[in-house]
Design a protein around this motif. Structure first.
Motif, short mmCIF file in Angstrom:
data_model
loop_
_atom_site.label_atom_id
_atom_site.label_comp_id
_atom_site.label_asym_id
_atom_site.label_seq_id
_atom_site.Cartn_x
_atom_site.Cartn_y
_atom_site.Cartn_z
N THR A 83 0.83 -1.20 0.00
CA THR A 83 0.00 0.00 0.00
C THR A 83 0.86 1.25 0.00
N LEU A 84 1.90 1.25 0.81
CA LEU A 84 2.78 2.42 0.90
C LEU A 84 3.44 2.72 -0.44
N PHE A 85 3.98 1.69 -1.08
CA PHE A 85 4.71 1.88 -2.33
C PHE A 85 3.81 1.76 -3.57
N ARG A 86 2.51 1.42 -3.35
CA ARG A 86 1.57 1.24 -4.45
C ARG A 86 2.12 0.26 -5.48
N ASN A 87 2.61 -0.85 -4.97
CA ASN A 87 3.26 -1.86 -5.81
C ASN A 87 2.99 -3.23 -5.20
N ILE A 88 2.29 -4.11 -5.92
CA ILE A 88 1.93 -5.41 -5.36
C ILE A 88 3.13 -6.36 -5.26
N LEU A 89 4.29 -5.95 -5.76
CA LEU A 89 5.50 -6.76 -5.63
C LEU A 89 6.32 -6.38 -4.40
N ALA A 90 5.88 -5.37 -3.67
CA ALA A 90 6.60 -4.98 -2.45
C ALA A 90 6.38 -6.02 -1.37
N SER A 91 7.40 -6.28 -0.57
CA SER A 91 7.33 -7.28 0.49
C SER A 91 8.42 -6.98 1.51
N PRO A 92 8.47 -7.71 2.63
CA PRO A 92 9.56 -7.50 3.60
C PRO A 92 10.95 -7.65 3.00
N TYR A 93 11.07 -8.35 1.85
CA TYR A 93 12.37 -8.44 1.18
C TYR A 93 12.85 -7.08 0.69
N THR A 94 11.90 -6.29 0.17
CA THR A 94 12.28 -5.07 -0.54
C THR A 94 12.75 -3.96 0.39
N THR A 95 12.52 -4.06 1.68
CA THR A 95 12.95 -3.01 2.60
C THR A 95 14.43 -3.10 2.94
N GLY A 96 15.05 -4.23 2.69
CA GLY A 96 16.45 -4.41 3.02
C GLY A 96 16.68 -4.97 4.41
N VAL A 97 15.62 -5.08 5.23
CA VAL A 97 15.78 -5.60 6.59
C VAL A 97 16.20 -7.06 6.57
N ASN A 225 -5.71 3.30 4.41
CA ASN A 225 -6.81 3.56 3.48
C ASN A 225 -6.66 4.92 2.80
N ALA A 226 -6.14 5.90 3.53
CA ALA A 226 -5.93 7.23 2.95
C ALA A 226 -4.87 7.18 1.84
N LEU A 227 -3.86 6.31 2.02
CA LEU A 227 -2.80 6.21 1.03
C LEU A 227 -3.25 5.55 -0.27
N LEU A 228 -4.39 4.89 -0.25
CA LEU A 228 -4.89 4.23 -1.46
C LEU A 228 -5.13 5.23 -2.59
N PHE A 229 -5.42 6.48 -2.25
CA PHE A 229 -5.70 7.50 -3.25
C PHE A 229 -4.44 8.22 -3.72
N GLY A 230 -3.29 7.81 -3.17
CA GLY A 230 -2.04 8.45 -3.55
C GLY A 230 -1.58 9.44 -2.49
N GLU A 231 -0.27 9.66 -2.45
CA GLU A 231 0.29 10.53 -1.41
C GLU A 231 -0.18 11.97 -1.56
N ARG A 232 -0.29 12.47 -2.78
CA ARG A 232 -0.69 13.86 -2.97
C ARG A 232 -2.13 14.09 -2.52
N TYR A 233 -3.00 13.14 -2.85
CA TYR A 233 -4.40 13.26 -2.45
C TYR A 233 -4.53 13.18 -0.93
N ALA A 234 -3.80 12.24 -0.32
CA ALA A 234 -3.85 12.09 1.14
C ALA A 234 -3.29 13.34 1.82
N LYS A 235 -2.27 13.91 1.22
CA LYS A 235 -1.66 15.12 1.79
C LYS A 235 -2.62 16.29 1.76
N SER A 284 -10.30 -3.09 -1.47
CA SER A 284 -9.00 -2.55 -1.08
C SER A 284 -9.06 -1.92 0.30
N ASP A 285 -10.20 -2.06 0.97
CA ASP A 285 -10.38 -1.51 2.31
C ASP A 285 -9.56 -2.34 3.30
N HIS A 286 -8.65 -1.68 4.00
CA HIS A 286 -7.77 -2.42 4.91
C HIS A 286 -8.47 -2.95 6.14
N ARG A 287 -9.69 -2.49 6.41
CA ARG A 287 -10.45 -3.09 7.50
C ARG A 287 -10.75 -4.56 7.22
#
Length: 356
Positions: A83-97, A225-235, A284-287
């Motif tokens: 949700t944060l990166f708006r990319n369904i391929l993001a996972s705990p691998y991609t953070t580098g942790v 849920n706010a981030l679903l509309f994009g960072e600019r919209y949420a901002k 896409s509702d995180h609830r």
């Protein structure tokens, strides 16, 4: 739509309760333990035989509980990152942790001086690996949070995090190229991931970390849920994007760094479970996505654990080596089945899934 999502979540909840119980019955290869023994152990707390109690308590129960914990946590961590990166391929691998954890573990395994430094603090080898993994996770998490604070766009964060992962991976590759075969095998055993390395005493700290993580997720659902509309919209609605990004990365990095040292690298569940949750709930509702991802994670982890123990491929016989083939590593089962499932979903048209 909401009724469908609630119904799906209820079914997944029932399965995530039933399957671990089934796992206690069939999640082991000890022929001396019967179904009646497992029933007595569940209902009465003992089979009436001290040796069988020891096998169930120390060998069969911890991996099942570990599968539940990993399913509940890493699946949601993956959902939050997607949700944060708006990319369904993001996972705990991609953070580098995960890469940071593996790097520190590799330093302990491959470099005797580093291993000796940890020996002065923790003589026990298993705890030495755990502490090394935690240190690597904390270091990578701090690096990630600094990146998140300095970089303006979410895509910039994931790019720098991936480059950091490659940097850590390059160091590990150098160490592997100059290591002995025995140590390479030992490191591979950690990287591939396994629930059998979990001990009963590990469940309490894992559970505490899980509770902290879930509480944090509950407070973040509205922000997600706010981030679903994009960072600019949420901002535009007054959301502090930088603060939200740091909170999401903190909690996902925290749980990844806390859990992976116990099991090795099993972070693929963080990509697979939320990917499956979206077409099932059709929202896409995180609830609804958060509990659906949690329960799917439990179901997948327990299922793969059972498969890894009961249905293994005799690789040694294929190569003509006359010795019993060991069970498949759970990480490989998870990657193979998960990869096939993702290919199937894409083939059936689920590639149209969107995060908004």
């Amino acid at each position: 739509m909401k009724k469908r999502a609630v119904a799906i979540i209820f079914i997944l909840l029932m399965l995530s309760i039933i399957l671990p119980i089934v796992g206690l019955y069939i999640g082991g290869n000890a022929k001396s333990i019967t179904y009646e023994d497992v029933t007595n152990f569940i209902l009465k707390g003992t089979t009436g035989n001290e040796f069988k109690d020891c096998l169930l308590r120390n060998n069969r129960l911890p991996p099942i509980l570990g599968a539940v914990i990993i399913g509940l946590t890493l699946s949601v961590a993956g959902l939050m990152l997607q949700t944060l990166f708006r990319n369904i391929l993001a996972s705990p691998y991609t953070t580098g942790v995960t890469s940071g954890i593996c790097l520190m573990v590799s330093l302990v395994i491959f470099i005797d001086s580093v291993s000796g430094l940890f020996d002065a603090i923790v003589p026990d080898y298993r705890f030495k690996i755990l502490i090394a993994g935690w240190i690597g996770g904390v270091f990578a998490m701090i690096m990630l949070l600094i990146i998140a604070y300095r970089v303006q766009e979410a895509n910039g964060v994931i790019i720098v995090a991936l480059l950091l992962s490659y940097f850590f991976g390059g160091i590990r590759d150098y160490l592997i190229a100059n290591a002995e075969n025995v140590k390479i095998q030992e490191y591979w055993g950690f990287v591939i991931g396994s629930l059998t390395r979990i001990h009963l005493g590990d469940i309490l700290p894992m559970t505490i970390c899980t509770i902290i993580f879930i509480i944090g997720v509950l407070f973040l659902i509205k922000l997600l849920n706010a981030l679903l509309f994009g960072e600019r919209y949420a901002k535009s609605f007054g959301l502090n994007i930088r603060k939200t990004r740091i909170l999401i990365l903190f909690f996902t990095s925290f749980i990844t760094g806390a859990i992976i040292p116990f099991t090795g690298s099993l972070a693929f569940i963080g990509l697979l479970a939320p990917y499956m949750a979206r077409p099932l709930t059709k929202t896409s509702d995180h609830r609804y996505l958060v509990p659906a991802s949690m329960f799917l994670g439990v179901i997948l982890m327990v299922s793969c654990h059972i498969i890894s123990l009961k249905y293994y491929l005799p690789i040694h016989y294929i190569y003509g080596i006359e010795k019993p083939a060991p069970p498949l590593p759970l990480g490989s089962v998870l990657d193979i089945l998960g990869g096939l499932l993702v290919i199937y979903l894409v083939y059936k048209g689920e590639k149209k899934i969107r995060l908004d």
